[in-house]
Motif scaffolding. Sequence first.
Motif, short mmCIF file in Angstrom:
data_model
loop_
_atom_site.label_atom_id
_atom_site.label_comp_id
_atom_site.label_asym_id
_atom_site.label_seq_id
_atom_site.Cartn_x
_atom_site.Cartn_y
_atom_site.Cartn_z
N UNK A 72 3.77 13.77 8.50
CA UNK A 72 4.91 13.28 7.72
C UNK A 72 4.67 13.54 6.24
N UNK A 73 5.73 13.72 5.50
CA UNK A 73 5.63 14.12 4.09
C UNK A 73 4.76 13.14 3.30
N UNK A 74 5.05 11.84 3.46
CA UNK A 74 4.31 10.84 2.67
C UNK A 74 2.83 10.86 3.02
N UNK A 75 2.51 11.04 4.31
CA UNK A 75 1.11 11.07 4.73
C UNK A 75 0.45 12.37 4.28
N UNK A 76 1.17 13.49 4.41
CA UNK A 76 0.59 14.77 4.03
C UNK A 76 0.26 14.82 2.53
N UNK A 77 1.15 14.26 1.71
CA UNK A 77 0.91 14.27 0.27
C UNK A 77 -0.30 13.43 -0.10
N UNK A 97 -4.14 -10.20 -8.50
CA UNK A 97 -4.22 -11.56 -8.98
C UNK A 97 -5.25 -12.40 -8.26
N UNK A 98 -6.35 -11.79 -7.81
CA UNK A 98 -7.39 -12.53 -7.11
C UNK A 98 -7.15 -12.71 -5.64
N UNK A 99 -5.99 -12.25 -5.13
CA UNK A 99 -5.68 -12.36 -3.71
C UNK A 99 -5.78 -10.98 -3.07
N UNK A 100 -6.29 -10.91 -1.83
CA UNK A 100 -6.46 -9.59 -1.20
C UNK A 100 -5.11 -8.99 -0.80
N UNK A 101 -5.03 -7.67 -0.93
CA UNK A 101 -3.92 -6.91 -0.35
C UNK A 101 -4.40 -6.30 0.96
N UNK A 102 -3.44 -5.83 1.75
CA UNK A 102 -3.78 -5.32 3.07
C UNK A 102 -3.13 -3.96 3.29
N UNK A 103 -3.69 -3.24 4.24
CA UNK A 103 -3.12 -1.97 4.65
C UNK A 103 -3.03 -1.90 6.16
N UNK A 149 -14.68 8.73 9.88
CA UNK A 149 -13.34 8.18 10.12
C UNK A 149 -12.56 8.01 8.82
N UNK A 150 -11.30 8.41 8.84
CA UNK A 150 -10.40 8.28 7.71
C UNK A 150 -9.17 7.51 8.19
N UNK A 151 -8.78 6.46 7.44
CA UNK A 151 -7.62 5.65 7.81
C UNK A 151 -6.44 5.99 6.91
N UNK A 152 -5.29 6.20 7.54
CA UNK A 152 -4.03 6.33 6.82
C UNK A 152 -3.35 4.97 6.85
N UNK A 207 1.68 4.72 0.65
CA UNK A 207 0.74 5.19 1.67
C UNK A 207 -0.58 5.51 0.97
N UNK A 208 -1.68 5.11 1.60
CA UNK A 208 -3.00 5.38 1.03
C UNK A 208 -3.90 5.93 2.13
#
Length: 590
Positions: free
Chosen positions: A469-474, A511-517, A529-532, A555-556
Motif C-alpha cells: 500500500x502507498x502509505x506503507x511503501x513510503x 505528555x508523559x503518557x505512552x502512545x501505541x502502534x 523482524x520489522x513491524x509496520x 504509519x511507522x
Amino acid sequence: MKKADRKRRVGGELLTGTRSRNFHWFWEQIKRDGGDGGTFVIISLARASQYLQPNMVPTSTFSWSGQTLTSFQPEVLTAYPGLLCVKVFKSWTLFPVGLTNDFEVCNPLGTSRKKHKVTAVYWVFADIPATLRSTLTSIYLAVLCKTADVNQYGYPKVMEPLLRDLKSLEDDGIFVPSLERSRIQEHEVGPGTFPPRTKSNYALHVNAALSDTAEAHHCGVKRQCPISDKLSYFHATSGYPPDVLHDLLEGIVPFELALSLNVFIKKKYISLQELNHSISQFPYKWNDKTNCPQPIPLTFASRKSIGGNAHENWCLLRMLPFMIGDRVPEDDAVWQLLMALKDVVELVMAPVHTDETLGYMESKISEHRYRFLDVFPQETLKPKHHFLEHYPELTTSFGPLVALWTMRFEAKHRFFKRIVRQTGSFRNILRTMARKHQSMIAYHLHDADAQRPMLTVSKMTQVAVEVLKDSIRESFARKFPRTEVVNMTDKVTILGTSYCVGMLLPFGSTGGLPDFGEILQIIILHESPVFVLRLLGGWYHEHLRSFKVEPTGEIEVILHSELKDAYPLAAYNTADGRMVSLKHFICTSD
C-alpha cells in the motif's frame, strides 16, 4: 554388587558424552541417630557451574557478552544482596540459588498424597538476560529430597552439601565467563509503616526464639538461617528477594478481589451470576485468552479468596474494569482501592525502573494501604501487605522484581511430574528424576538444534515492495531505501514472545503518557523482524485505569530492536471506546 553396597554408593557418572566427567551427581544419606536415614540427591553446584563454560553453553545464551574467556584467576569475593559474586577482572558473575519449593508427584487428592512429596532446590545464572533466564533449560537442579525427610531432619542437614559448594565458590571461585550486570540507581526509600529488620535485631530475635522453648517463634523468627551460618557474604535480612507471584498474584490480589467483589454484589452493582457470565463470555485475545480467569466460586466470600492461579488472577484484575467498570460509580471507595491495587501490580511488574518510578511505587503502595484500612476497617493487614511495603527498597537492591519471581521455577516442576507419570515406578524416584533431568540438560548443551531459536516464523510470503500500500511503501522506503523484495508473515515469535497482526505495541510517548502502534504487517528483513505500525494516540481513562486509543492516521516502520517496551498488548472495544489495559507500567523517560 549387593543391594546394601549399592545403597552406600556416594557418587557416580550421570551424563554421557565427551565431557560428562565434569557433571556429577551425588547420592547422599541423611544420618539418623541410632538408625538408618533418608536419602536425597545433590547435584554439585561447583562442578556444574564449571561445566557450563562458554564453548559448552548454547550460543543463544552467552554470545551476547561479546567476549570469550579461556582461563583466569578468580579474585576475592564481595557482598551483593542475595547473590554469590565471583569477581572476574573488572566485572562480576553472580550465582543465586533460585528457589526451594515442594511439589506433589502423585495425585494431590489421592491416597498416596504427601507420601512421595518432593522438595526441590533450583538455581540460575543471574547475569544473563531475563528472556533467556526464563527458559526451563536455563534453570538447573541442585537438590531433590523427600519433603518428609526435610521435615524430620531440617534444612541445615539437607542443605549441607549445597552449602559446602557455595562456600567453595565463595572462597575459591571457578572458571566461568565474565558478564556485565547493570544496576539501577540508588533511591532513598523511607521505612514506612513497617521498618525493615536489621542484622542486630535479627540476632536478638534468633536468640529469643532459641531460648524460649515455649514459643514457636519470636517476631516471625524460628531459628538461625543455615545459609547465613555457612556463607560470609549472605545474611537473612538482605539476601532474600521477594516473590511477587506469591505475595501479590496469589496473595493480596485474590484476597482483595474477593472482599471487593463481595461489596459490589451487596450493593447490587452486579450479581455473581452476571459477573461469571461476563468472565466466561469476555472476548479475550492472544495471551489474555491463554490466561483467562475461571468463574468466581460460590464460596469466595466466606473463603476471602477468589482462588485461581497467578496468571488468572492477574488477567482478571486487568480485565475487570472492562467487564463491570461501567456499573460502578467513579467515587466508589472500594473501586478506588481495587484500582490502586491494579496500579501497584503494574509498577511492581515493570521490567525497568528509574528514581521517579520507584518514588511513584512507594506512594502508590502507601495509598493502597490507607485505602484498604479505610474501606475494610474490620480486616487486618496480612503479612504479605507487610512485604509489599519494602518493595521499593528491595527493587533498589535486587533490580526489577519481576525478573526474580518464581513463575518459571514453578513451571520446572512439570518436568519431574511428567517423569513420574511416564516411568510409573517410585523405586529410587529421586535418583530417577535427577538422572533424567541431567540427561536432558546434557542434550540441550551438546545439541545446538535443541535450543530455542531467537526468531521463529511458521509461514512467510515473498512480496515486492512496490505492491505494498502507498502509505506503507513510503514509510518502508524511508527506512530501507534500497530494498525491493521482503518476506511477510502474520505471526513471529521472538525470544519466546509471540507477535501477531492486530496486536498493539507501546511506541513513543506524549505528555508523559505512552502512545501505541497497531501491527498492520510483520516483515522479515535480513533475519530481523520489522513491524509496520498504525500509530494510535493514547488518552488515560482514570476510572478504568486503562488507555483509550484512537488512530492518528500515521504509519511507522520500526525494528523490533528499536522498541523500548516490546511486550505486545490487546485492545478491547468497550462502551467508552477502544481500550488497552497495561500488563506492566511503561517507563516513558529516556
